[in-house]
Design a protein around this motif. Structure first.
Motif, mmCIF file in Angstrom:
data_model
loop_
_atom_site.group_PDB
_atom_site.id
_atom_site.type_symbol
_atom_site.label_atom_id
_atom_site.label_comp_id
_atom_site.label_asym_id
_atom_site.label_seq_id
_atom_site.Cartn_x
_atom_site.Cartn_y
_atom_site.Cartn_z
ATOM 1 N N THR A 13 2.565 -3.811 -2.757
ATOM 2 C CA THR A 13 1.366 -3.655 -3.560
ATOM 3 C C THR A 13 1.570 -2.645 -4.678
ATOM 4 N N GLU A 24 -2.950 2.493 -1.128
ATOM 5 C CA GLU A 24 -2.836 1.649 0.050
ATOM 6 C C GLU A 24 -1.420 1.611 0.592
ATOM 7 N N GLY A 25 -0.447 1.510 -0.280
ATOM 8 C CA GLY A 25 0.939 1.439 0.160
ATOM 9 C C GLY A 25 1.621 2.783 0.075
ATOM 10 N N PHE A 69 3.558 -3.169 3.176
ATOM 11 C CA PHE A 69 2.848 -3.260 1.902
ATOM 12 C C PHE A 69 3.791 -3.697 0.791
ATOM 13 N N THR A 122 2.023 -2.018 9.198
ATOM 14 C CA THR A 122 1.599 -2.868 8.095
ATOM 15 C C THR A 122 2.600 -2.698 6.966
ATOM 16 N N THR A 136 -0.196 -7.597 1.756
ATOM 17 C CA THR A 136 0.200 -6.886 2.969
ATOM 18 C C THR A 136 0.566 -7.894 4.053
#
Length: 228
Positions: free
Chosen positions: A57, A62-63, A55, A53, A85
């Motif tokens: 962001t 999350e990233g 990213f 994935t 994403t």
């Protein structure tokens, strides 16, 4: 001696990765696509994920570390930071993965991210922003923004034309002349594009998602005034 040299003689490929080897003496390139052990023989090994994935962001949870969101400029001069994403599947054939290195010039997976994925997504987001105002991206054209950006990431950037429009200013009510950028189309109405950078790489993209538009306080005030 066997223990000291063991790490340069045999390598193990994990199920979620593939590996590319450049032979120590001849420089010949080969790939290990399936999991298991294989002979390294002092060659140089690079490990690549089969699926990841990507990213872009501002959310470090999350990233990665730091703000990796992408700043765009709309056709009214307003700036915005966009987070999202994209799912990336690398090539599955041995020749395709070797071509990434030998023909396309990507030395490792970081090269693919920084020299291919990031520029393509950044250019698609910026070109889409050129086609609308910040207020339009906030309200009635939000679905078009996401769809047009994803279309360009997958299939190549739109060619753009400029048109002169006379329209009423939403705040002052005065008639103003604006230069508006529009998607160029051929005689049959088909969208005209630049070459797709992913063509021939074997890389497949999916699950493209724009999660957040972060406008500055000044832009949010302008959007509120225009909506009012």
């Amino acid at each position: 001696l066997a223990l000291a040299l063991g790490g340069s003689v045999i390598e193990t490929n994990a199920p979620e990765t593939y590996q590319i080897k450049q032979a120590a003496i001849t420089g010949a390139m080969s790939a290990k696509m399936d999991p298991g052990m294989w002979w390294q023989w002092f060659g140089t090994i690079t490990t690549w994920p089969k699926v990841e994935t990507f990213f872009f962001t501002a959310d470090s949870h999350e990233g990665g570390v730091g703000d990796a969101s992408i700043e765009v400029m709309f056709n009214d001069g307003s700036a915005c930071k966009i987070s999202g994403t994209c799912r990336v599947a690398m090539p599955r054939g041995e020749q395709e993965v070797l071509d990434l290195v030998m023909r396309h010039g990507f030395r490792n997976h970081d090269d693919v991210e920084n020299k291919l994925l990031l520029p393509v997504i950044r250019n698609a987001l910026n070109r889409t922003a050129n086609l609308m105002s910040a207020r339009e991206s906030y309200s009635e054209k939000r679905p078009e923004y996401v769809n047009w950006a994803w279309d360009q990431v997958q299939n190549g950037l739109y060619e753009i034309d400029e048109e002169i429009h006379k329209e009423k200013d939403p705040v002052s009510g005065d008639m103003v002349t604006r230069i508006v950028k529009v998607i160029r189309r051929d005689e049959k109405g088909n969208v005209m594009r630049q070459a797709n950078p992913f063509s021939g790489t074997g890389i497949a993209l999916s699950n493209f998602e724009i999660k957040n538009f972060v406008y500055s306080d000044k832009v949010r005030e302008q959007i509120a005034a225009q909506q009012q």
